[in-house]
Design an enzyme around this catalytic site. Sequence first.
Site, mmCIF file in Angstrom:
data_model
loop_
_atom_site.group_PDB
_atom_site.id
_atom_site.type_symbol
_atom_site.label_atom_id
_atom_site.label_comp_id
_atom_site.label_asym_id
_atom_site.label_seq_id
_atom_site.Cartn_x
_atom_site.Cartn_y
_atom_site.Cartn_z
ATOM 1 N N GLY A 264 0.848 -1.188 0.000
ATOM 2 C CA GLY A 264 0.000 0.000 0.000
ATOM 3 C C GLY A 264 0.877 1.229 0.000
ATOM 4 C CD GLU B 215 -0.128 2.387 -4.406
ATOM 5 O OE1 GLU B 215 -0.142 3.626 -4.325
ATOM 6 O OE2 GLU B 215 -1.084 1.692 -4.104
#
Length: 487
Positions: A190, A231
């Site tokens: 995340g 990410e």
Amino acid sequence: MPIIGYWLSNTFQKMGKNLYWFMLAEVDSKNNTCFRSRWYIDKRIVVLFTILMCPVILFCATYMLVFGIFPGISYPKALAKDVPEVNIHRALVYSMSPNTTANIVPHSNLHRDLSPHSFKIVCYYNFPGSKNSLQVENLQASLCTHISVAFASISNNSIYLEKSQIDTVQKLVNLKSLNKNLKILVSVGGAGNDGEFPKMVLNHANRKSFIRSVIEYVKEYNIDGVDLDWEFPNEDQEHDKMQKVHFTQLLSEFRKSIEHQPNHPFLLTVAVAAPDFIVQNSYDVSYMNEYVDFVNLMSYDYHYFTKETPFTGYNSPLYASENERYYLATLNINYSANYWNMMGMDRKKIVIGLPTYGHSFRLMNPKNNGLYAPASGYGKLGALGFVDYPVVCQFLNTNRVTPVFDMDTKSSYASKYYEWISFDNQQSLTYKAEYIRDNGFGGAMVYSLNSDDWKGACKQGEFPLVESVRKVLEAGKVDVEEKLVGR
Ligand SMILES: *[C@@H]1O[C@H](CO)[C@@H](O)[C@H](O)[C@H]1NC(C)=O
Ligand SMILES: *[C@@H]1O[C@H](CO)[C@@H](O)[C@H](O)[C@H]1NC(C)=O
Ligand SMILES: *[C@@H]1O[C@H](CO)[C@@H](O)[C@H](O)[C@H]1NC(C)=O
């Protein structure tokens, strides 16, 4: 009244001052009588009046500066702020437009598996941060086909969950007794929590240790899969160009491990970027297609307030709006989903992300309140510009704001004075779910259950947004093949 004037004047007289008070009377000092005089205001009265008014004027000016000269807007109280802070990272990266738009080089061996399939509804569920957060007990077992609980960390090249998080995972797995088709996945990383990925993918030993730890989790907690949310690989291009390759290797090794132990199969999914320049930097799409069960396309945060993009825009537009050209015309679901397909990902494996949260902006000028209007920061709604759906509808209701629905992009926004907010509602999500259905994509991913109206405060039922997606996709097990071939 004349008596008071007389008394005042007399008093001041005694102090050696000849003051004419509000009665505009003059006093004949010799006879000690008072009589009407012509209009006359003493300078000293003006001075006295000004001194008395000063605090009043100061108060008014301060009030206007602080609260504006407009009638007030009421803002709903902020709810539990579960995640937002870490989500900013993605929004910031998305807003860094590249120097050129990536070229589409269609993959030569396009996977066109068009056999009919049932659509996935992959729901992200954030671990509850407090008692007021969405609990497993409040979830519905048949709303989603997959629940990805977010986020696990990586520690010492192993998947890591805290004790309370493991409890939550176990409760989620128990939901399967109510819906035997439900799949529970654990999402790792995340935005902001993925700093261990670079080290973990770096060499074979580290990757092997990670995969082994995941398999232990699968066996021990009976979960159905793992979702990798990095990410993004190779984001810092100068630093380690090999990250993209190593990430693909990780996926390849995962697939091999899954095949080698048919008794404990599990799903492998990846949460992936939408903007094309990040896709080019970070992923070997056609290889990924071989290894993953599906990708969760993070097709949101396309427009968000940053210093580089200080203007309003839609969080998750389905299509480009009329005046968008070049890079701006690529920031929408339709472009990203087709781009992933062109780069070699099966349509069936592209699960399109839909947000239940909106983005707020503070306008520079309340009268300039359309799309691409100048903004000076996040709005007051939500946390750091991320606004949960219940907050959106409470804002609309208490301020009697009618949202604008844009048919070009199937998106809605609302504005009042300085506040501007882009958000999804049942209408926009119904269009987007129909798009997924009619174009044969794998399904919808929803981020997140937590920011939907799970309490039913909007008077649209519980989880109204996810429900509107489910209605379309569950009824939509149409013969996709026929639809596409028939074009
Ligand atoms: C864009 O160009 C500038 C200057 O030529 C360069 O410093 C920067 O790294 C480039 N950005 C990207 C994303 O390629
Ligand atoms: C890290 O993992 C390795 C092997 O999996 C183990 O030998 C080592 O003790 C672990 N270190 C810590 C600090 O947990
Ligand atoms: C959707 O994307 C495809 C591929 O990029 C493009 O050809 C098509 O015109 C787009 N549709 C709309 C309505 O913009």
